[in-house]
Scaffold this motif. Sequence first.
Motif, short mmCIF file in Angstrom:
data_model
loop_
_atom_site.label_atom_id
_atom_site.label_comp_id
_atom_site.label_asym_id
_atom_site.label_seq_id
_atom_site.Cartn_x
_atom_site.Cartn_y
_atom_site.Cartn_z
N SER A 97 4.51 32.69 107.06
CA SER A 97 4.86 33.42 105.85
C SER A 97 4.53 32.67 104.57
O SER A 97 4.69 33.20 103.47
N ARG A 98 4.06 31.42 104.72
CA ARG A 98 3.87 30.52 103.56
C ARG A 98 5.17 30.52 102.75
O ARG A 98 5.19 30.76 101.54
N GLY A 99 6.25 30.20 103.46
CA GLY A 99 7.58 30.34 102.91
C GLY A 99 8.13 29.09 102.28
O GLY A 99 7.39 28.24 101.77
N GLN A 100 9.45 28.93 102.35
CA GLN A 100 10.13 27.86 101.61
C GLN A 100 11.30 27.32 102.43
O GLN A 100 12.03 28.08 103.08
N GLY A 105 1.06 25.71 102.22
CA GLY A 105 1.67 26.79 101.46
C GLY A 105 3.17 26.85 101.58
O GLY A 105 3.82 27.62 100.86
N VAL A 106 3.76 26.03 102.47
CA VAL A 106 5.22 25.98 102.60
C VAL A 106 5.77 25.02 101.55
O VAL A 106 5.34 23.88 101.43
N ARG A 107 6.74 25.50 100.78
CA ARG A 107 7.35 24.70 99.72
C ARG A 107 8.68 24.13 100.19
O ARG A 107 9.38 24.75 100.99
N VAL A 108 9.02 22.95 99.68
CA VAL A 108 10.26 22.26 100.07
C VAL A 108 11.04 21.91 98.81
O VAL A 108 10.51 21.29 97.89
N THR A 109 12.31 22.30 98.78
CA THR A 109 13.19 22.04 97.64
C THR A 109 14.46 21.37 98.14
O THR A 109 15.06 21.81 99.12
N VAL A 110 14.89 20.32 97.44
CA VAL A 110 16.17 19.68 97.73
C VAL A 110 17.12 19.96 96.56
O VAL A 110 16.82 19.63 95.41
N ARG A 113 23.26 29.79 92.64
CA ARG A 113 22.29 30.22 91.62
C ARG A 113 21.09 29.30 91.58
O ARG A 113 19.95 29.75 91.34
N SER A 114 21.32 28.02 91.81
CA SER A 114 20.21 27.07 91.82
C SER A 114 19.28 27.32 93.01
O SER A 114 18.05 27.23 92.89
N VAL A 115 19.87 27.65 94.15
CA VAL A 115 19.06 28.00 95.32
C VAL A 115 18.22 29.23 95.03
O VAL A 115 17.01 29.26 95.29
N LEU A 116 18.84 30.26 94.47
CA LEU A 116 18.10 31.50 94.17
C LEU A 116 17.03 31.26 93.10
O LEU A 116 15.95 31.87 93.15
N PHE A 117 17.31 30.36 92.15
CA PHE A 117 16.30 30.01 91.15
C PHE A 117 15.08 29.40 91.83
O PHE A 117 13.93 29.78 91.55
N ALA A 118 15.31 28.47 92.74
CA ALA A 118 14.19 27.83 93.44
C ALA A 118 13.41 28.85 94.27
O ALA A 118 12.17 28.84 94.30
N LEU A 119 14.13 29.76 94.92
CA LEU A 119 13.47 30.76 95.76
C LEU A 119 12.73 31.81 94.94
O LEU A 119 11.83 32.48 95.46
N SER A 120 13.09 31.96 93.68
CA SER A 120 12.49 33.01 92.85
C SER A 120 11.18 32.60 92.19
O SER A 120 10.53 33.42 91.53
#
Length: 227
Positions: free
Chosen positions: A127-130, A170-175, A201-208
């Motif tokens: 999915s080239r996801g996160q 294409g997979v992104r990684v956020t901590v 909200r921070s998680v949704l910001f990163a995912l958006s």
Amino acid sequence: MDKVLAITGASTGIGAETARQAAAAGWRLVLGARTEARLAALVAELGEDRALAVPCDVREMAACEGLVAAALARFGRLDAVFANAGLGASRPGLDEGDPENWAEMAATNMLGLAQTARAAMPALRDSRGQFVITGSVAGRKVLKGSFYGATKWAANAYGYNLREALAGSGVRVTVIEPGMVDTPFFDEPKPQGLEAGDVARSVLFALSQPPHVEIHELVILPCRAED
């Protein structure tokens, strides 16, 4: 088609609030945790058409694989994973710490994180996801004798290592690295801390973010009280 987000540690606190905000934003949800009754209540709140409960103990590789398999079976895809399952210290400090609790923390906060990532990567590559990790400010500074802090240093480091391993995929990684959060994670209320919704909200910001933007780290702290 709605995107699909899997959350570990989803039954309370940050995980549950992230599920609520993600559902409001249009995500389909696969919710994993050890506490089945709380998961069932959350799915009833969000709607069975939008959320699926999957009993999941991230200390077990088969459970992590089962969470991903359930997402693909129900929704046909997996676009993001929030690796949020975590365990704190029953007694902090080097001298007072409980080695059995240390082993549980390492199995959940370190091994469980790696196993969640391993299980999810094939679907996220497709999915080239996160992949989003709950780190901590405790993983950015030294807390004397804190084994919990050491596990969060490991979580933050694993985020860096995972990002390098996935370069070009294409997979992104956020901590996400919050300070103290007022959730059931603590035995006593922490009114001076963040609220679970602040972290969600921070998680949704990163995912958006659009596909060409990768949020590497987000540090979230409560404002200091006025003197």
